[in-house]
Design a protein around this motif. Structure first.
Motif, PDB file in Angstrom:
ATOM      1  N   LEU B  84      23.627  44.087  40.840  1.00  9.43           N
ATOM      2  CA  LEU B  84      23.260  44.714  39.502  1.00  9.43           C
ATOM      3  C   LEU B  84      23.081  43.549  38.343  1.00  9.43           C
ATOM      4  CD1 LEU B  84      25.408  48.221  39.468  1.00  9.43           C
ATOM      5  CD2 LEU B  84      22.881  47.474  40.177  1.00  9.43           C
ATOM      6  N   PHE B  85      24.139  42.604  38.416  1.00  9.39           N
ATOM      7  CA  PHE B  85      23.944  41.498  37.256  1.00  9.39           C
ATOM      8  C   PHE B  85      22.966  40.637  37.871  1.00  9.39           C
ATOM      9  CE2 PHE B  85      24.969  37.478  35.860  1.00  9.39           C
ATOM     10  CZ  PHE B  85      25.232  37.623  34.534  1.00  9.39           C
ATOM     11  N   SER B  86      22.355  40.242  38.879  1.00  4.98           N
ATOM     12  CA  SER B  86      21.396  39.522  39.377  1.00  4.98           C
ATOM     13  C   SER B  86      19.979  40.346  38.864  1.00  4.98           C
ATOM     14  CB  SER B  86      21.253  39.606  40.747  1.00  4.98           C
ATOM     15  OG  SER B  86      22.158  38.539  41.387  1.00  4.98           O
ATOM     16  N   GLU B  87      19.989  41.453  38.784  1.00  4.67           N
ATOM     17  CA  GLU B  87      18.904  42.183  38.362  1.00  4.67           C
ATOM     18  C   GLU B  87      18.793  41.905  36.927  1.00  4.67           C
ATOM     19  OE1 GLU B  87      19.143  46.327  38.152  1.00  4.67           O
ATOM     20  OE2 GLU B  87      17.119  46.657  38.709  1.00  4.67           O
ATOM     21  N   ALA B  88      19.752  42.205  36.023  1.00  2.00           N
ATOM     22  CA  ALA B  88      20.032  42.026  34.778  1.00  2.00           C
ATOM     23  C   ALA B  88      19.454  40.734  34.241  1.00  2.00           C
ATOM     24  CB  ALA B  88      21.318  42.619  34.193  1.00  2.00           C
ATOM     25  N   SER B  89      19.978  39.751  34.844  1.00  3.05           N
ATOM     26  CA  SER B  89      19.978  38.348  34.456  1.00  3.05           C
ATOM     27  C   SER B  89      18.281  37.988  34.625  1.00  3.05           C
ATOM     28  CB  SER B  89      20.641  37.600  35.319  1.00  3.05           C
ATOM     29  OG  SER B  89      20.720  36.106  34.661  1.00  3.05           O
ATOM     30  N   PHE B 132      10.146  34.653  39.506  1.00  2.32           N
ATOM     31  CA  PHE B 132      11.051  35.676  39.156  1.00  2.32           C
ATOM     32  C   PHE B 132      10.297  37.114  38.790  1.00  2.32           C
ATOM     33  CE2 PHE B 132      13.946  32.561  39.307  1.00  2.32           C
ATOM     34  CZ  PHE B 132      15.190  33.210  39.832  1.00  2.32           C
ATOM     35  N   VAL B 133       8.956  37.071  38.417  1.00  3.14           N
ATOM     36  CA  VAL B 133       8.195  38.187  38.398  1.00  3.14           C
ATOM     37  C   VAL B 133       8.015  38.967  39.792  1.00  3.14           C
ATOM     38  CG1 VAL B 133       5.774  38.871  37.993  1.00  3.14           C
ATOM     39  CG2 VAL B 133       6.721  37.343  36.494  1.00  3.14           C
ATOM     40  N   GLY B 134       7.950  38.176  40.836  1.00  2.62           N
ATOM     41  CA  GLY B 134       7.725  38.599  42.359  1.00  2.62           C
ATOM     42  C   GLY B 134       9.176  39.286  42.637  1.00  2.62           C
ATOM     43  N   TYR B 135      10.345  38.614  41.952  1.00  4.12           N
ATOM     44  CA  TYR B 135      11.572  39.226  42.425  1.00  4.12           C
ATOM     45  C   TYR B 135      11.822  40.488  41.975  1.00  4.12           C
ATOM     46  CZ  TYR B 135      16.871  39.359  41.591  1.00  4.12           C
ATOM     47  OH  TYR B 135      17.903  39.838  41.759  1.00  4.12           O
ATOM     48  N   MET B 136      11.164  40.738  40.527  1.00  3.63           N
ATOM     49  CA  MET B 136      11.411  42.136  39.997  1.00  3.63           C
ATOM     50  C   MET B 136      10.471  43.118  40.740  1.00  3.63           C
ATOM     51  SD  MET B 136      13.751  41.575  37.844  1.00  3.63           S
ATOM     52  CE  MET B 136      13.812  43.415  36.838  1.00  3.63           C
ATOM     53  N   ALA B 137       9.417  42.470  41.100  1.00  3.33           N
ATOM     54  CA  ALA B 137       8.379  43.514  41.964  1.00  3.33           C
ATOM     55  C   ALA B 137       8.829  43.827  43.245  1.00  3.33           C
ATOM     56  CB  ALA B 137       7.070  42.864  42.171  1.00  3.33           C
ATOM     57  N   LEU B 138       9.406  43.075  43.924  1.00  6.74           N
ATOM     58  CA  LEU B 138      10.360  43.064  45.095  1.00  6.74           C
ATOM     59  C   LEU B 138      11.426  44.226  44.931  1.00  6.74           C
ATOM     60  CD1 LEU B 138      10.673  42.074  48.107  1.00  6.74           C
ATOM     61  CD2 LEU B 138      12.535  40.677  47.207  1.00  6.74           C
ATOM     62  N   ARG B 139      12.161  44.122  44.002  1.00  2.00           N
ATOM     63  CA  ARG B 139      13.044  45.054  43.828  1.00  2.00           C
ATOM     64  C   ARG B 139      12.660  46.538  43.561  1.00  2.00           C
ATOM     65  NH1 ARG B 139      18.392  42.887  42.719  1.00  2.00           N
ATOM     66  NH2 ARG B 139      18.927  45.133  42.378  1.00  2.00           N
ATOM     67  N   ASN B 140      11.748  46.549  42.777  1.00  4.05           N
ATOM     68  CA  ASN B 140      10.881  47.750  42.441  1.00  4.05           C
ATOM     69  C   ASN B 140      10.065  48.607  43.637  1.00  4.05           C
ATOM     70  OD1 ASN B 140      11.635  48.094  39.887  1.00  4.05           O
ATOM     71  ND2 ASN B 140       9.859  46.669  39.135  1.00  4.05           N
ATOM     72  N   ALA B 141       9.785  47.492  44.661  1.00  6.44           N
ATOM     73  CA  ALA B 141       8.963  48.038  45.910  1.00  6.44           C
ATOM     74  C   ALA B 141       9.976  48.534  46.813  1.00  6.44           C
ATOM     75  CB  ALA B 141       8.315  46.907  46.647  1.00  6.44           C
ATOM     76  N   LEU B 142      11.254  48.184  47.022  1.00  8.97           N
ATOM     77  CA  LEU B 142      12.225  48.578  48.149  1.00  8.97           C
ATOM     78  C   LEU B 142      13.261  49.655  47.484  1.00  8.97           C
ATOM     79  CD1 LEU B 142      13.321  45.001  49.216  1.00  8.97           C
ATOM     80  CD2 LEU B 142      11.847  46.657  50.351  1.00  8.97           C
ATOM     81  N   SER B 143      13.281  50.781  48.274  1.00  7.08           N
ATOM     82  CA  SER B 143      14.348  51.839  47.911  1.00  7.08           C
ATOM     83  C   SER B 143      15.322  52.058  48.508  1.00  7.08           C
ATOM     84  CB  SER B 143      13.461  53.290  48.233  1.00  7.08           C
ATOM     85  OG  SER B 143      13.269  53.108  49.617  1.00  7.08           O
ATOM     86  N   ASP B 144      15.834  51.140  49.203  1.00  9.59           N
ATOM     87  CA  ASP B 144      16.907  51.184  49.988  1.00  9.59           C
ATOM     88  C   ASP B 144      17.876  50.257  49.386  1.00  9.59           C
ATOM     89  OD1 ASP B 144      19.262  51.600  52.043  1.00  9.59           O
ATOM     90  OD2 ASP B 144      18.714  49.681  52.790  1.00  9.59           O
TER      91      ASP B 144
END
Lengths: 36, 232
Positions: B84-89, B132-144
């Motif tokens: 969660l911290f990684s996501e925020a940062s 890091f745009v890709g990082y955020m896109a990846l996070r949004n694409a995965l539900s598990d």
């Protein structure tokens, strides 16, 4: 012969406005999300 | 450890308070830069963009580095709070990235005569931003959640590996970008009044990062706490 300082203050103003808009905008976004 | 809603709300409040202090600090830096710092003779007023551009770059690189570090720690310890911290940062890093990638060209136009050039420092910074745009896109694409945390940690670590190249690019390649004035082996090379404004700004932008990331981390904690409360 002295160095002539360029007249480019408008670029500085533009950059400062961008910074203010981005940081205040993101802070407002966090505040708005905190209220949801 | 599962966060409670009270913990999350306290974290959000703390983050917003730090952010408010840091925004007052940004206003102070602007006043210092405009009225208490001399104008550089060759570059004119455009040089003062540096007092916001360089500290934003520092805060962005700090954010992306901590994303990678906490991602690596997540892979080791499997504590969801690290994810969660990684996501925020990462999100906060993108905010500073937007500032760097807009104020840089605004400085470049009057000084270099062009908005953009495919210089090593600029290009690597843009690549890091896109990663890091890709990082955020990846996070949004995965539900598990476990899969999302694992995959995004790997991308975050790859981003962390790019950070030293961004900083050292001005030494490694022939580049138009100015050399560092603070993060270098020798003493800072600036007028003391300019240095004072720059150091103040670095402190303020570090505080701004801290405020943003704490509030954003609190929002992620709250989302998880609500998910637990809803039985997700």
């Amino acid at each position: 012969m002295g160095i002539e300082t360029p007249d480019n203050g408008s670029y500085m103003v533009a950059a400062y406005v961008v910074v203010c808009v981005v940081v205040v905008g993101y802070a407002a976004s966090l505040w708005r999300r905190s209220k949801q | 450890m599962i966060p409670t809603l009270d913990d999350a709300h306290a974290t959000i409040r703390r983050g917003l308070l730090i952010t408010a202090l840091a925004l007052a600090g940004v206003a102070t830096v602007i006043i210092m830069a405009l009225w208490l710092t001399p104008t550089e003779v060759r570059q004119g007023l455009a040089q003062k963009i540096f007092y916001l551009h360089a500290p934003s770059a520092w805060a962005g690189l700090l954010a992306f580095s901590l994303t990678g570090i906490t991602g690596g720690l997540y892979l080791w310890l499997r504590d969801p709070r690290l994810d969660l911290f990684s996501e925020a940062s990462a999100e906060v890093g993108l905010v500073f990235g937007v500032i760097v990638l807009t104020t840089g060209p605004i400085w470049g136009k009057p000084i270099w005569g062009t908005w953009w050039t495919w210089d090593a420092r600029l290009t690597l910074t843009l690549f890091l931003f896109f990663l890091f745009v890709g990082y955020m896109a990846l996070r949004n694409a995965l539900s598990d959640p476990a899969e999302r945390a694992r995959f995004s940690a790997v991308v975050g670590i790859l981003g962390l590996l790019l950070v030293p190249f961004v900083h050292l690019s001005v030494y490694m390649f022939r580049t138009l970008h100015p050399q560092p004035v603070l993060l270098k082996p020798s003493a800072p090379s600036m007028d003391p009044r300019m240095l004072r404004t720059l150091l103040t700004s670095v402190g303020v932008f570090t505080l701004l990062y801290l405020g943003f990331v704490t509030a954003r981390y609190g929002l992620s904690l709250r989302r998880e706490a609500r998910g637990v409360a809803d039985g997700d």
